[in-house]
Design a protein around this motif. Sequence first.
Motif, PDB file in Angstrom:
ATOM      1  N   MET A 124     -86.322  10.731 -23.179  1.00  0.00           N
ATOM      2  CA  MET A 124     -85.767  11.749 -22.323  1.00  0.00           C
ATOM      3  C   MET A 124     -84.961  11.122 -21.187  1.00  0.00           C
ATOM      4  O   MET A 124     -84.032  11.725 -20.693  1.00  0.00           O
ATOM      5  N   GLU A 125     -85.349   9.902 -20.829  1.00  0.00           N
ATOM      6  CA  GLU A 125     -84.645   9.214 -19.749  1.00  0.00           C
ATOM      7  C   GLU A 125     -83.191   8.938 -20.115  1.00  0.00           C
ATOM      8  O   GLU A 125     -82.307   9.001 -19.272  1.00  0.00           O
ATOM      9  N   TRP A 126     -82.932   8.655 -21.391  1.00  0.00           N
ATOM     10  CA  TRP A 126     -81.559   8.391 -21.838  1.00  0.00           C
ATOM     11  C   TRP A 126     -80.683   9.619 -21.652  1.00  0.00           C
ATOM     12  O   TRP A 126     -79.502   9.510 -21.365  1.00  0.00           O
ATOM     13  N   LEU A 127     -81.291  10.819 -21.809  1.00  0.00           N
ATOM     14  CA  LEU A 127     -80.532  12.047 -21.632  1.00  0.00           C
ATOM     15  C   LEU A 127     -80.153  12.240 -20.163  1.00  0.00           C
ATOM     16  O   LEU A 127     -79.016  12.618 -19.850  1.00  0.00           O
ATOM     17  N   VAL A 128     -81.072  11.937 -19.277  1.00  0.00           N
ATOM     18  CA  VAL A 128     -80.799  12.031 -17.838  1.00  0.00           C
ATOM     19  C   VAL A 128     -79.724  11.023 -17.451  1.00  0.00           C
ATOM     20  O   VAL A 128     -78.812  11.338 -16.682  1.00  0.00           O
ATOM     21  N   GLU A 129     -79.803   9.819 -18.008  1.00  0.00           N
ATOM     22  CA  GLU A 129     -78.788   8.796 -17.721  1.00  0.00           C
ATOM     23  C   GLU A 129     -77.421   9.198 -18.269  1.00  0.00           C
ATOM     24  O   GLU A 129     -76.392   8.969 -17.629  1.00  0.00           O
ATOM     25  N   TYR A 136     -76.338  12.282 -18.708  1.00  0.00           N
ATOM     26  CA  TYR A 136     -75.822  13.331 -17.837  1.00  0.00           C
ATOM     27  C   TYR A 136     -75.321  12.734 -16.528  1.00  0.00           C
ATOM     28  O   TYR A 136     -74.258  13.116 -16.040  1.00  0.00           O
ATOM     29  N   ALA A 137     -76.079  11.819 -15.973  1.00  0.00           N
ATOM     30  CA  ALA A 137     -75.694  11.216 -14.690  1.00  0.00           C
ATOM     31  C   ALA A 137     -74.393  10.436 -14.821  1.00  0.00           C
ATOM     32  O   ALA A 137     -73.557  10.450 -13.907  1.00  0.00           O
ATOM     33  N   SER A 138     -74.186   9.753 -15.935  1.00  0.00           N
ATOM     34  CA  SER A 138     -72.972   8.950 -16.092  1.00  0.00           C
ATOM     35  C   SER A 138     -71.755   9.812 -16.409  1.00  0.00           C
ATOM     36  O   SER A 138     -70.665   9.544 -15.916  1.00  0.00           O
ATOM     37  N   GLN A 139     -71.918  10.827 -17.228  1.00  0.00           N
ATOM     38  CA  GLN A 139     -70.789  11.699 -17.570  1.00  0.00           C
ATOM     39  C   GLN A 139     -71.311  13.010 -18.161  1.00  0.00           C
ATOM     40  O   GLN A 139     -71.582  13.094 -19.356  1.00  0.00           O
ATOM     41  N   ALA A 196     -67.992  21.904 -20.041  1.00  0.00           N
ATOM     42  CA  ALA A 196     -67.677  20.476 -20.171  1.00  0.00           C
ATOM     43  C   ALA A 196     -66.401  20.154 -19.398  1.00  0.00           C
ATOM     44  O   ALA A 196     -66.343  19.153 -18.669  1.00  0.00           O
ATOM     45  N   LEU A 197     -65.381  20.992 -19.558  1.00  0.00           N
ATOM     46  CA  LEU A 197     -64.132  20.767 -18.814  1.00  0.00           C
ATOM     47  C   LEU A 197     -64.352  20.850 -17.304  1.00  0.00           C
ATOM     48  O   LEU A 197     -63.826  20.024 -16.549  1.00  0.00           O
ATOM     49  N   LEU A 198     -65.125  21.839 -16.873  1.00  0.00           N
ATOM     50  CA  LEU A 198     -65.413  21.964 -15.442  1.00  0.00           C
ATOM     51  C   LEU A 198     -66.182  20.754 -14.920  1.00  0.00           C
ATOM     52  O   LEU A 198     -65.919  20.276 -13.814  1.00  0.00           O
ATOM     53  N   SER A 199     -67.125  20.253 -15.711  1.00  0.00           N
ATOM     54  CA  SER A 199     -67.902  19.094 -15.265  1.00  0.00           C
ATOM     55  C   SER A 199     -67.048  17.839 -15.203  1.00  0.00           C
ATOM     56  O   SER A 199     -67.314  16.940 -14.397  1.00  0.00           O
ATOM     57  N   ALA A 200     -66.016  17.768 -16.048  1.00  0.00           N
ATOM     58  CA  ALA A 200     -65.114  16.613 -16.001  1.00  0.00           C
ATOM     59  C   ALA A 200     -64.183  16.702 -14.797  1.00  0.00           C
ATOM     60  O   ALA A 200     -63.871  15.694 -14.167  1.00  0.00           O
ATOM     61  N   LEU A 201     -63.731  17.920 -14.500  1.00  0.00           N
ATOM     62  CA  LEU A 201     -62.808  18.108 -13.371  1.00  0.00           C
ATOM     63  C   LEU A 201     -63.522  18.089 -12.024  1.00  0.00           C
ATOM     64  O   LEU A 201     -62.938  17.673 -11.024  1.00  0.00           O
ATOM     65  N   MET A 202     -64.762  18.569 -11.995  1.00  0.00           N
ATOM     66  CA  MET A 202     -65.531  18.628 -10.749  1.00  0.00           C
ATOM     67  C   MET A 202     -66.931  18.071 -10.975  1.00  0.00           C
ATOM     68  O   MET A 202     -67.896  18.825 -11.095  1.00  0.00           O
ATOM     69  N   GLY A 218     -73.068  19.490 -10.257  1.00  0.00           N
ATOM     70  CA  GLY A 218     -74.512  19.340 -10.447  1.00  0.00           C
ATOM     71  C   GLY A 218     -75.001  20.179 -11.610  1.00  0.00           C
ATOM     72  O   GLY A 218     -74.367  21.142 -12.041  1.00  0.00           O
ATOM     73  N   ILE A 219     -76.173  19.810 -12.104  1.00  0.00           N
ATOM     74  CA  ILE A 219     -76.718  20.435 -13.303  1.00  0.00           C
ATOM     75  C   ILE A 219     -77.008  21.909 -13.118  1.00  0.00           C
ATOM     76  O   ILE A 219     -76.770  22.723 -14.019  1.00  0.00           O
ATOM     77  N   TRP A 220     -77.513  22.325 -11.947  1.00  0.00           N
ATOM     78  CA  TRP A 220     -77.895  23.731 -11.753  1.00  0.00           C
ATOM     79  C   TRP A 220     -76.671  24.641 -11.703  1.00  0.00           C
ATOM     80  O   TRP A 220     -76.696  25.738 -12.272  1.00  0.00           O
ATOM     81  N   VAL A 221     -75.633  24.186 -11.079  1.00  0.00           N
ATOM     82  CA  VAL A 221     -74.395  24.978 -11.058  1.00  0.00           C
ATOM     83  C   VAL A 221     -73.800  25.050 -12.461  1.00  0.00           C
ATOM     84  O   VAL A 221     -73.338  26.111 -12.905  1.00  0.00           O
TER      85      VAL A 221
END
Length: 152
Positions: A1-6, A8-11, A46-52, A56-59
């Motif tokens: 599960m840690e790999w999934l958090v990493e 998300y954190a990286s991209q 995905a596009l929004l997370s790349a642009l901004m 954060g995950i909750w938004v």
Amino acid sequence: MEWLVELYASQPFWLWLGIGVALLGVEAMFSTEWLLWPAVAAGITALLSALMPELGIWVELAVFAALTVFLTLISKRFVKKVNPDDTPDINDINLRLIGQMARVVEPFHNGAGRVFISGSEWAAEIDGASPLVGENVVVEQVMGGRLRVRHT
């Protein structure tokens, strides 16, 4: 599960894109018509997370959920506008026979006979007087492998 958090954190873009592709793949396999819009919502997220990336995950989860609901509701309205009668598939050969002319190929006895339509013979039923061989009848209803016909 840690790999999934990493991941998300990286991209976060790749995580959302993966979710969208997975949903789209399941939709393509099973044709549920329910997973298409969540897949699109994941792609937009995905596009929004790349642009901004600061969202954060909750938004991002809130955006994904809101887009899923919004797109699903809009699609239902669009489908009703395009197909208001919710008519069956236009490619259903049996339903396309209704209203078409058929030619009697075997005489009718006790309301049952055979007709030729659309390149094949069909068992047919008729109420009332029996048409003669070679006469035309109109298909009123398809009942499995049997047609209900009437005089022209």
